[in-house]
Design an enzyme around this catalytic site. Structure first.
Site, PDB file in Angstrom:
ATOM      1  N   ASP A  26      57.671  37.888  63.837  1.00  9.97           N
ATOM      2  CA  ASP A  26      57.755  38.273  62.430  1.00  9.97           C
ATOM      3  C   ASP A  26      56.324  38.545  61.989  1.00  9.97           C
ATOM      4  OD1 ASP A  26      57.915  38.452  59.679  1.00  9.97           O
ATOM      5  OD2 ASP A  26      58.793  36.461  59.371  1.00  9.97           O
ATOM      6  N   LYS A  88      49.407  44.342  56.376  1.00 11.41           N
ATOM      7  CA  LYS A  88      50.690  45.010  56.609  1.00 11.41           C
ATOM      8  C   LYS A  88      50.961  46.091  55.563  1.00 11.41           C
ATOM      9  CE  LYS A  88      55.564  43.726  57.157  1.00 11.41           C
ATOM     10  NZ  LYS A  88      56.412  42.530  57.324  1.00 11.41           N
ATOM     11  N   GLU A 188      63.775  43.261  59.133  1.00 12.86           N
ATOM     12  CA  GLU A 188      63.711  41.819  58.857  1.00 12.86           C
ATOM     13  C   GLU A 188      65.035  41.216  58.374  1.00 12.86           C
ATOM     14  OE1 GLU A 188      60.346  41.840  56.276  1.00 12.86           O
ATOM     15  OE2 GLU A 188      59.005  42.306  57.943  1.00 12.86           O
ATOM     16  N   ASP A 210      65.469  38.778  50.762  1.00 10.77           N
ATOM     17  CA  ASP A 210      64.206  38.415  51.421  1.00 10.77           C
ATOM     18  C   ASP A 210      63.025  38.742  50.520  1.00 10.77           C
ATOM     19  OD1 ASP A 210      61.897  38.202  52.933  1.00 10.77           O
ATOM     20  OD2 ASP A 210      62.664  39.308  54.658  1.00 10.77           O
TER      21      ASP A 210
HETATM   22  P1  ADP Z   1      55.763  37.582  54.250  1.00  4.72           P
HETATM   23  O1  ADP Z   1      57.107  37.792  54.851  1.00  4.72           O
HETATM   24  O2  ADP Z   1      55.397  38.640  53.249  1.00  4.72           O
HETATM   25  O3  ADP Z   1      54.668  37.329  55.219  1.00  4.72           O
HETATM   26  P2  ADP Z   1      56.449  34.870  53.597  1.00  4.72           P
HETATM   27  O4  ADP Z   1      57.890  34.896  53.828  1.00  4.72           O
HETATM   28  O5  ADP Z   1      55.614  34.063  54.512  1.00  4.72           O
HETATM   29  O6  ADP Z   1      55.854  36.294  53.386  1.00  4.72           O
HETATM   30  O7  ADP Z   1      56.226  34.393  52.108  1.00  4.72           O
HETATM   31  C1  ADP Z   1      54.978  34.279  51.596  1.00  4.72           C
HETATM   32  C2  ADP Z   1      55.100  34.054  50.133  1.00  4.72           C
HETATM   33  O8  ADP Z   1      55.845  32.875  49.927  1.00  4.72           O
HETATM   34  C3  ADP Z   1      53.756  33.877  49.486  1.00  4.72           C
HETATM   35  O9  ADP Z   1      53.702  34.672  48.329  1.00  4.72           O
HETATM   36  C4  ADP Z   1      53.769  32.405  49.126  1.00  4.72           C
HETATM   37  O10 ADP Z   1      53.038  32.162  47.963  1.00  4.72           O
HETATM   38  C5  ADP Z   1      55.243  32.155  48.907  1.00  4.72           C
HETATM   39  N1  ADP Z   1      55.557  30.739  49.034  1.00  4.72           N
HETATM   40  C6  ADP Z   1      55.481  29.958  50.125  1.00  4.72           C
HETATM   41  N2  ADP Z   1      55.837  28.717  49.825  1.00  4.72           N
HETATM   42  C7  ADP Z   1      56.141  28.719  48.492  1.00  4.72           C
HETATM   43  C8  ADP Z   1      56.559  27.719  47.572  1.00  4.72           C
HETATM   44  N3  ADP Z   1      56.744  26.471  47.941  1.00  4.72           N
HETATM   45  N4  ADP Z   1      56.765  28.098  46.287  1.00  4.72           N
HETATM   46  C9  ADP Z   1      56.583  29.384  45.899  1.00  4.72           C
HETATM   47  N5  ADP Z   1      56.204  30.340  46.717  1.00  4.72           N
HETATM   48  C10 ADP Z   1      55.957  30.016  47.997  1.00  4.72           C
HETATM   49 MG    MG Z   2      58.757  38.035  55.754  1.00  5.39          MG
END
Ligand code: ADP
Ligand code: MG
Length: 626
Positions: A26, A88, A188, A210
């Site tokens: 991912d 990305k 995804e 998502d």
């Molecule tokens: P991506 O798929 O874009 O890489 P992720 O699925 O890893 O992203 O999500 C990242 C986002 O999730 C970030 O904006 C982060 O701030 C948010 N995030 C992670 N944990 C929390 C939480 N406990 N509360 C709110 N937002 C969160």
């Molecule tokens: Mg993601």
């Protein structure tokens, strides 16, 4: 039905191959993960510190070291120009798109670079987005190899559903720079469904919601006994947790009296965003959060945050509504909602989703890991470690594909949201007598008129034997493969002469454009249908009047003066109608002209047949009767 042919007819044995080490990756905007088989179960792998999420940040240090992950992210404030984050979002974008978006204001771009493929200037030299992504991918693969003691032979890498072709190509390029053999790029949300589809016994219609750091995808899947199909997809490639951070950062800037976001110095920007991010994540667990900036402290309550976030939440809900509308489905038809992506941890998102769909969303699988796990399972299937079983993995075609027909109209062959891979054919014919070639124009979009759609390709089919208009049979086949690649072929039935072309329908098209095209088509649907009816009516009228005028020239003497006057009157009336914008009137007068000229046409037909028979050689008749 199965897309995979497991054994050949005749039942020859299939050779068993040794297990191969496969992985699912991912590659996220904010965080990236890798999953592989661990003792028969696909799991995400942690680094030496026990962290599964690898922050998608790369630090190009002045001392020549490339640092990836949490250590790099930690330097984002101290060395903003050399820590590349959210790369990305830069994949497949032009220099203008990057500088206009404001997401990359802390970076300098190489002035020498081709504006179509921009590159960052770092203390270790120029790096383009694919190279930065390759550093992240390499780190993950090294993690898997260290953990399993085996070389990763192939990987499934996930991308947002609406990544266009340029973005997908850049992802593939990144993988090849990292020396990874890409088994497949997988959307995804589809990967998340794979993880759920195989881990649980759920059946029915499923929404995958998502919300990550930088992208939002919503998909509607139908799952039946392990067979699942993507019925519709939607979302926003520029909406994620980052945007909620920016909303909080703007609020903080205002509280500090810093003015608008534009007036904040570039080097302060990452720190401001980090403060906002910490507070926002804290609000997932608490009713209020503290923020400090330059020594001053502020409190942000959940209620205040909800107000700041409302426009963003509304955008996610609008996307959900559109997906349902595309599938002609009510929320009551949805059996399950899956939450994917770290940002779905925000209680206000969970609430909005639960309210909209009228049910609590599923969260059995960690929303951070579910995509990587699904990709890992798919990779296991693709290298042959796991049987494909009965399940099919279907994606959809995001915009209708069709062909231009006379009158600059669009005939849709493959409709929007049709599951792919797909192949559809339709028969077309010639418009003029003796026409030996046909120009084919492949277009994409939802509108009725060619001028309102995107032109994808043009090609022509020659070698059609001369026949009367409407007699030739040309079969046009549209085929979209699993990667979204479109092949169009045209074949004339009697001679078998054929022409074809291949196109990448998504090339250069981003989600905003897709959305705009859909919006336009909805707004203009009624007017388009009317315009289409008018053009079709005029076209038919033109065909008929031209044919009659040509017949007057050749066989005018077959008509008595009175008969000729009747046809002339009908002809004149039709021509007058053609000058007006009234399809029904044109149709009516076309019909009248047809009627008025019926006996003339009959007489001509008899003459022609007689002439043809008389002119035919004895040899030809013999040949035919043999
Ligand atoms: P991506 O798929 O874009 O890489 P992720 O699925 O890893 O992203 O999500 C990242 C986002 O999730 C970030 O904006 C982060 O701030 C948010 N995030 C992670 N944990 C929390 C939480 N406990 N509360 C709110 N937002 C969160
Ligand atoms: Mg993601």
């Amino acid at each position: 039905m199965s897309l995979l042919q497991i054994s050949e007819p005749g039942g020859r044995p299939v050779r068993r191959t040794a297990r191969k080490r496969a992985a699912g990756i991912d590659l996220g905007t904010t965080n990236s993960l890798i999953a592989t088989d661990v003792d028969g179960e696909v799991l995400t792998l942690a680094d030496a510190d026990g962290a599964h999420l690898l922050p998608s940040a790369v630090h190009y240090r002045a001392d020549g070291a490339t640092v990836v992950g949490a250590a790099a992210k930690a330097q984002a404030v101290a060395d903003p120009a050399n820590v590349i984050v959210s790369v990305k979002r830069a994949l497949g974008k032009s220099l203008d798109e990057l500088t206009d978006s404001g997401d990359y204001r802390q970076y300098r771009f190489d002035p020498e670079c081709d504006p179509a493929s921009p590159a960052f200037i770092t203390s270790m030299g120029v790096r383009n987005p694919a190279e930065v992504s390759a550093d992240i991918l390499r780190t993950l693969v090294l993690r898997a190899e260290a953990r399993t003691g085996e070389a990763v032979e192939g990987a499934v890498i996930t991308v947002p559903a609406y990544f266009n072709d340029a973005q997908r190509q850049q992802t593939r390029l990144a993988a090849s720079l990292a020396g990874i053999n890409v088994l497949r790029l997988l959307n995804e949300p589809t990967a998340a469904a794979v993880a759920y589809g195989l881990d649980t016994e759920e059946q029915g219609n499923i929404i995958v919601f998502d919300l990550g750091g930088g992208t939002f995808d919503v998909s509607l899947l139908s799952l039946q006994k392990g067979v699942f199909e993507v019925l519709a997809t939607g979302g926003d490639t520029a909406l994620g947790g980052d945007d909620f951070d920016r909303a909080v950062a703007a609020w903080l800037a205002e509280q500090c009296g810093l003015g608008g976001m534009e007036s904040i110095a570039a080097r302060d920007y990452p720190a401001l965003l980090q403060a906002a991010n910490r507070a926002r994540e804290a609000l997932s667990e608490a009713e209020q959060a503290e923020l400090s900036w330059n020594g001053a402290s502020f409190t942000l309550t959940a209620a205040e945050f909800a107000e700041l976030a409302a426009p963003l939440v509304r955008r996610t809900m609008l996307a959900c509504r559109r997906v349902l509308r595309d599938a002609r489905m009510e929320t009551s038809a949805i059996d399950n909602v899956l939450l994917v992506g770290g940002a779905t941890r925000m209680p206000l998102i969970r609430r909005a989703v639960a309210d909209y769909f009228g049910r609590e969303p599923l969260q059995d699988i960690d929303p951070d890991r579910v995509v990587a796990i699904g990709a890992g399972i798919q990779a296991e299937v693709l290298v042959g470690n796991k049987p494909a079983g009965d399940f099919l993995l279907l994606d959809v075609n995001p915009l209708s594909l069709g062909i231009e027909t006379m009158g600059e109209l669009v005939e849709k062959i493959i409709h929007r949201n049709t599951s792919i891979p797909v192949s559809k054919s339709q028969e077309f014919t010639t418009f003029k007598d003796g026409q030996t070639a046909m120009a084919l124009h492949v277009v994409q979009g939802e509108r009725e008129l060619v001028s309102e759609c995107r032109s994808l390709a043009r090609f022509s089919l020659g070698g059609i034997p001369p026949m009367v208009a409407g007699a030739a049979k040309v079969k046009v086949t549209f085929q979209v493969d699993a990667d979204g690649l479109l092949s169009v072929s045209a074949e004339e039935a009697s001679t078998g002469c054929k022409a074809e072309v291949q196109v990448k329908p998504s090339y250069g098209l981003d989600l905003d454009q897709v959305e705009q095209m859909l919006k336009d088509s909805h707004e203009h649907a009624r007017a388009d249908m009317a315009a289409r009816a008018l053009r079709e009516a005029r076209l038919e009228a033109t065909r008929l009047t031209e044919a009659i005028v040509a017949a007057f020239d050749v066989d005018g003497e077959l008509l008595e003066a009175a008969e000729r006057a009747v046809i002339d009157r009908a002809l004149h009336a039709l021509r007058q109608a053609m000058a007006e914008e009234n399809a029904a009137l044109i149709e009516e007068r076309t019909e009248q002209l047809n009627h008025a000229s019926e006996s003339f046409a009959e007489r001509r037909m008899n003459m022609t047949v007689g002439a043809a028979l008389r002119g035919e050689s004895i040899d030809a008749i013999d040949e035919r009767t043999e």
